[in-house]
Design a protein around this motif. Structure first.
Motif, short mmCIF file in Angstrom:
data_model
loop_
_atom_site.label_atom_id
_atom_site.label_comp_id
_atom_site.label_asym_id
_atom_site.label_seq_id
_atom_site.Cartn_x
_atom_site.Cartn_y
_atom_site.Cartn_z
N LEU A 124 0.42 -1.04 -0.30
CA LEU A 124 -0.57 -0.04 0.27
C LEU A 124 1.25 1.40 -0.39
N GLY A 125 2.12 1.16 0.52
CA GLY A 125 2.31 1.80 0.94
C GLY A 125 3.83 2.21 -0.34
N LYS A 126 4.46 0.99 -1.29
CA LYS A 126 4.71 1.67 -2.79
C LYS A 126 3.40 1.39 -3.95
N SER A 127 2.37 1.92 -3.14
CA SER A 127 1.59 1.28 -4.31
C SER A 127 1.41 2.94 -4.69
N ARG B 253 -5.47 3.38 -19.80
CA ARG B 253 -6.51 4.36 -18.78
C ARG B 253 -5.35 5.60 -18.80
N ARG B 254 -6.50 6.82 -18.77
CA ARG B 254 -5.85 7.78 -20.25
C ARG B 254 -6.11 9.23 -18.86
N GLU B 255 -6.51 8.39 -17.49
CA GLU B 255 -6.29 10.02 -16.46
C GLU B 255 -5.93 8.82 -15.05
N PRO B 256 -5.25 9.61 -14.39
CA PRO B 256 -4.64 8.55 -12.57
C PRO B 256 -6.14 8.51 -11.96
N PRO B 257 -5.93 7.57 -11.66
CA PRO B 257 -6.84 6.82 -10.65
C PRO B 257 -7.62 8.01 -9.45
N SER B 258 -8.99 7.71 -9.17
CA SER B 258 -9.46 8.99 -8.31
C SER B 258 -9.49 7.90 -6.66
N ALA B 259 -9.55 8.98 -6.07
CA ALA B 259 -9.06 8.23 -4.43
C ALA B 259 -9.72 7.14 -4.68
N GLU B 260 -11.58 6.86 -4.97
CA GLU B 260 -12.37 6.03 -4.85
C GLU B 260 -12.08 5.19 -5.59
N GLU B 261 -10.84 5.12 -6.45
CA GLU B 261 -10.45 3.65 -7.10
C GLU B 261 -9.44 2.66 -6.00
N ALA B 262 -8.83 3.64 -5.43
CA ALA B 262 -7.36 3.35 -4.77
C ALA B 262 -7.55 2.72 -3.47
N VAL B 263 -7.07 1.21 -3.49
CA VAL B 263 -7.04 0.44 -2.90
C VAL B 263 -6.49 0.20 -1.18
N ASP B 264 -7.03 0.48 -0.01
CA ASP B 264 -6.79 1.03 0.99
C ASP B 264 -7.38 0.06 2.01
N ASN B 265 -6.72 0.27 3.30
CA ASN B 265 -7.22 -0.96 4.62
C ASN B 265 -8.40 -0.87 4.53
N GLU B 266 -9.32 0.13 4.21
CA GLU B 266 -10.90 1.11 4.30
C GLU B 266 -11.10 -1.11 4.05
N CYS B 267 -10.97 -0.82 2.43
CA CYS B 267 -11.02 -2.18 1.98
C CYS B 267 -10.78 -3.48 2.05
N ARG B 268 -9.79 -3.55 2.97
CA ARG B 268 -9.44 -4.69 3.36
C ARG B 268 -10.31 -5.43 4.63
N SER C 103 -3.49 -14.04 3.41
CA SER C 103 -2.02 -14.43 3.01
C SER C 103 -1.67 -13.81 1.60
N TYR C 104 -2.33 -15.10 1.48
CA TYR C 104 -2.41 -14.96 -0.79
C TYR C 104 -2.71 -14.01 -1.25
N VAL C 105 -3.51 -12.82 -0.04
CA VAL C 105 -3.87 -11.72 -0.93
C VAL C 105 -2.64 -11.36 -0.36
N ASP C 106 -2.17 -10.90 0.53
CA ASP C 106 -0.61 -9.91 0.35
C ASP C 106 0.16 -9.88 0.09
N ARG C 107 0.65 -11.55 -0.56
CA ARG C 107 1.81 -12.07 -0.94
C ARG C 107 1.73 -11.50 -2.86
N TYR C 108 0.35 -12.03 -3.37
CA TYR C 108 -0.13 -11.63 -4.49
C TYR C 108 0.30 -10.14 -4.74
N LEU C 109 -0.57 -9.56 -3.74
CA LEU C 109 -0.12 -7.47 -3.99
C LEU C 109 1.11 -7.05 -4.09
N SER C 110 2.32 -8.25 -3.24
CA SER C 110 3.51 -7.53 -3.64
C SER C 110 3.99 -8.32 -4.28
N SER C 111 3.18 -8.98 -4.94
CA SER C 111 4.29 -8.99 -6.53
C SER C 111 4.18 -7.93 -7.38
#
Length: 259
Positions: free
Chosen positions: A46-49, A61-76, A102-110
């Protein structure tokens, strides 16, 4: 909706039957080695994102993602709440969510998982599929793909779940047996004599671990052994058993680098 089978195999026996402290030590050393291996490490994705340019990852993608699109801890948090509801309804172990995340965290770390960090629907698909895989791996029964699709209210097809499962398996290189904090707790507490106090410490530790799974800063950024030891020490304070805490610390004194 298709019926979901319920596990009615009875209560779990949480503490492994160990011969002596040396055997417990040997098993924990194996756990420590596994959790620190490259295959099971997680990054601060999440920090690296914040440093990743989604425009370079997705040429459409033509425009940067909005805050509503980015994944955060609230999604988790929301996905963990949903997963707990499914596990409780089916009568499955709550530890299963630790495996799924653990699967989710390791996948997103890739590298492959980076694009998911800018797509909340993809993150939801990833989390549901990870739970499906964890249930299939550790529970006596599994959910049907058609049931998954219905549980997602038709947001995802059976084909999408199959494709995401393949992506997870490929990314994790089929390494689907992560060490969980509760497994470490069970082994550590087996060092103590059987008593109602030990049972109380276990129950309090398990409750803390269930809460922290949804906390990115704790569960995704600390090893299972760190979470396990912290939950036990907190539980010793909560159940007011200072003497047992000292006995426990003396027992695991040789189990560095835990201490």
């Amino acid at each position: 909706m298709s019926p979901i089978a319920v596990n009615i195999t009875g209560q779990e026996k949480p503490f492994p039957q160990m011969g002596d402290c040396e055997e417990v030590s040997a098993r924990i050393v194996v756990m420590l080695g596994l959790e620190s291996s490259p295959a099971y490490r997680r990054t601060d994705y999440l920090g690296k994102s914040l440093e990743i340019s989604p425009l370079s990852e997705n040429p459409l993608r033509r425009e940067p993602p909005s805050a509503e699109e980015a994944v955060d801890n609230e999604c988790r948090i929301k996905m963990c709440e949903w997963c707990h509801q499914i596990l409780d309804f089916c009568g499955f172990q709550r530890e299963t969510i630790s495996i799924a995340m653990s699967y989710v965290d390791r996948y997103l770390s890739s590298e492959r998982g980076q694009s998911v960090l800018f797509d909340r629907k993809a993150y939801q698909l990833l989390s549901i599929t990870a739970l499906y895989m964890a249930i299939k791996f550790v529970e006596p029964l599994e959910l049907e793909l058609s049931t998954l699709s219905e549980l997602s209210r038709g947001a995802y097809s059976e084909h999408q779940f199959v494709e995401m499962e393949r992506s997870i398996l490929s990314t994790l290189e089929w390494r689907l047996t992560p060490i969980t904090p509760i497994a470490v707790v069970q082994h550590l507490l087996s060092l103590l004599p059987n008593s109602t106090i030990r049972d109380a410490i276990y129950d309090a530790s398990r409750y803390q671990i269930e809460l922290c799974v949804s906390n990115y800063d704790i569960f995704a950024q600390h090893t299972p052994s760190e979470i396990a030891l912290a939950s036990i020490l907190n539980s010793c304070e909560n159940v007011d058993c200072g003497y047992i805490k000292m006995v426990f610390l003396n027992k695991i004194e040789k189990l560095s680098p835990l201490i």
